[in-house]
Design a protein around this motif. Structure first.
Motif: not given
Length: 618
Positions: A412-423
């Motif tokens: 994922g890329i958004r907070e709260g979206e599983r890992v949620g980490s763009y990098p």
């Protein structure tokens, strides 16, 4: 914990964010300081994008990117002013120059990356592509070019394996695909130098991924240097008894066995981190105690349950039956409501996020094991016609993209979206893109005619130049949204598509530079007989060194033209600069630079390790 790593377990970011700043993943933008607009800016640096490109539409980073880039430039100006103000001379001046060189080009870029230092590097095209494209390619070429101690194979009219205590009938000398083994190599040199550096790169890559996740995988009591040294010693100690045991010696001649052992070594940091979290009871409780106000909104306030489950109830004050005063009626405490039972099955969000992170790592590690098996099948079924080549290439393309899509969904890329980490999604996208490219490059050495090169390149360039702009349109985004395949806004979707183009450009150039350099070094160098795949001296085969080198170079030129064309189309049609997006990502998240270089070196090593011929001499 090692002093060279300044982050701590579970910390979000070095700069404390403000609640009003926009979000992307787990990271927030930092608003510029007052008076920042009056500071001096260089035309070649990353400044406020709105000032430079009009309305900020030269980049999708209108929110977090432009603000943080301005903040970084302000810090850069301050650092320049401080450096200009220092006056040193003589021996102290030379020492200070070396210290600044070590600090700026080693510590601030690779050990503990600083945003201002990384921004200076990525803002110049020659240093940006020198580090991201040519540095990993040169390191991979140098690694495979280290001369092996070589020994002649036993004569065919001799006793063969019976004379060799480590001999094995299935020695792979006649195995097609990689080429027949021509020499035997020194096992200890292979284990300590060649395979040792391969495993060390893999461990550093895993560490850099954990850096992006902001979690130290090693035990704090041991520290990073000791822990990684113990794992490195284990990685080269276990194969030794396999080599000396006749029943297991056959495992040492198969590339897949060594790659599978590396898979286990790379999984050890994940297992260690999991054990540490379980030991610290991070799976059953909160890291910090909740305040009384926060507990109002949890079941722990009205049920008397503590923040962590296994501990006894600190707020429970009911006396036991034998402590009741005589003559007084004892009232039993009410039964706990159903909410308590639900709470006992509750897992902290941070622990669930770590489990998703482990899933992403597992899928990523499995990708190159599957790739090795896939390449082995192809090489054992040579020769192939045009249709077989296309089926193999695009079968591998579909496999990699499916694994990439699964990993992207997990991260994922958004907070709260599983890992949620763009990098993290950035690095794994590069990993899968380069994994796909490296196995295709290795295939070029077994293409039988120019028509096979042309067919593959036409399909690749057409898909890039035609399909990529179509996929970035609002209509295509709307169709994906209606089908339930996309939940992002159009701006976020456009940002990711632009990022993927930049990543593909890096992967194509790094893989092709490593391929051309490696076939040249291995064909003319000391390890020609160790890599018979690149020997090209069998007159009965249509594969030649000159044909492979020339047609691969033409393919590289076509890829450069196609990349330039699609970047121009995106700039004209959508007003987005692909190169600016890529270097702005590097400036915002400086840990991306060492993580990307490390993962690229590891994947390029995989390409070369999969085609080496292993026959050991004792």
């Amino acid at each position: 914990m090692s002093s060279v790593f300044q982050f701590t377990q579970g910390s979000e970011s070095r700069a404390r964010p403000t609640d009003s700043s926009p979000l992307l993943g787990r990271f927030r933008a930092v608003p510029p300081r007052p008076g920042l607009g009056q500071r001096r800016r260089s035309q070649g640096q990353l400044g406020l994008l709105a000032d430079r490109l009009g309305g900020g539409r030269g980049s999708v980073h209108v929110g977090y990117g432009a603000l943080l880039a301005a903040e970084l430039e302000a810090d850069d100006d301050d650092d320049d002013d401080d450096d200009d103000g220092r006056a040193v001379d003589g021996h102290d001046g030379a020492r200070s120059a070396w210290q600044r060189l070590w600090q700026g080009w080693v510590l601030d870029l690779w050990v503990d990356p600083r945003q201002t230092a990384v921004k200076r590097v990525v803002d110049r095209w020659w240093s940006r592509y020198g580090l991201l494209v040519f540095l990993p390619a040169i390191l991979a070429i140098a690694w495979c070019a280290i001369p092996f101690p070589q020994y002649a194979l036993p004569d065919d009219d001799g006793d063969g394996p019976d004379d060799d205590p480590n001999g094995d009938p299935d020695d792979g000398r006649n195995t097609p695909g990689h080429g027949a083994a021509r020499v035997r190599v020194n096992f200890w040199f292979f284990l300590f130098v060649y395979y040792g550096f391969y495993n060390l790169t893999a461990l550093i890559w895993i560490t850099k991924v954990f850096n992006l996740y902001r979690l130290n995988w090693w035990p704090q009591s041991l520290g990073f240097p000791l822990t990684i040294s113990l794992i490195a010693v284990l990685s080269i100690a276990v194969p030794i008894p396999l080599y000396f045991t006749p029943e297991t010696h056959f495992l040492t001649i198969h590339n897949t066995s060594w790659i599978s052992w590396t898979f286990i070594i790379m999984a050890m940091p994940v297992a260690i981190a999991f054990i540490i979290l379980m030991t610290n009871e991070r799976h059953i409780g909160l890291r910090h105690s909740l305040s009384e106000t926060q507990r109002i909104f949890t079941t722990s306030w009205w049920t008397g349950e503590p923040d962590t489950l296994p501990r006894r109830d600190r707020r429970r004050r009911n006396a036991p039956d034998d402590a009741a005063e005589p003559g007084m009626m004892h009232v039993a405490p009410p039964a706990r409501p159903q909410g308590v039972a639900m709470r006992r099955r509750w897992l902290p969000a941070s622990f669930v996020r770590f489990l998703w992170f482990c899933v992403a790592l597992f899928v990523g590690l499995m990708a190159y094991v599957i790739g090795e098996a896939y390449a082995e099948i192809y090489l054992r079924t040579l020769p192939h016609d045009n249709l077989d080549t296309v089926v193999y290439v695009y079968g591998w393309v579909v496999t990699v993209h499916l694994l990439d899509a699964l990993t992207g969904w997990v991260l994922g890329i958004r907070e709260g979206e599983r890992v949620g980490s763009y990098p993290l999604s950035w690095v794994f996208k590069l990993y899968f893109m380069l994994t796909y490219q490296t196995y295709v490059r290795a295939l070029y050495a077994r293409l039988r005619s120019p028509s096979q090169f042309i067919i593959l390149q036409v399909l690749s360039s057409t898909s890039l130049v035609v399909l990529t702009p179509i996929m970035m349109t609002r209509f295509f985004h709307k169709v994906l949204t209606l089908l339930g395949l996309n939940t992002q806004s159009y701006g976020s979707y456009q940002k990711l598509q632009t990022r993927n183009i930049f990543i593909r450009f890096i992967a194509e150039n790094a893989s092709m530079a490593a391929f051309l350099g490696s076939i040249t070094v291995l064909h003319f160098g000391a390890n020609k007989d160790v890599y018979p795949y690149f020997a090209f001296d069998d007159k009965a085969e249509p594969y030649t060194f000159s044909r492979t080198l020339n047609l691969s170079s033409v393919t590289w030129a076509c890829e450069l033209v196609a990349s330039l064309a699609v970047r121009v189309l995106i700039r004209v049609c959508f007003g987005v600069d692909v190169g600016l997006e890529g270097k702005l990502d590097m400036a915002v998240w400086p840990e991306l630079l060492p993580a990307c270089v490390t993962v690229m070196l590891h994947v390029l090593q995989n390409m070369l390790f999969s085609i080496i011929r292993l026959q050991f001499h004792q």
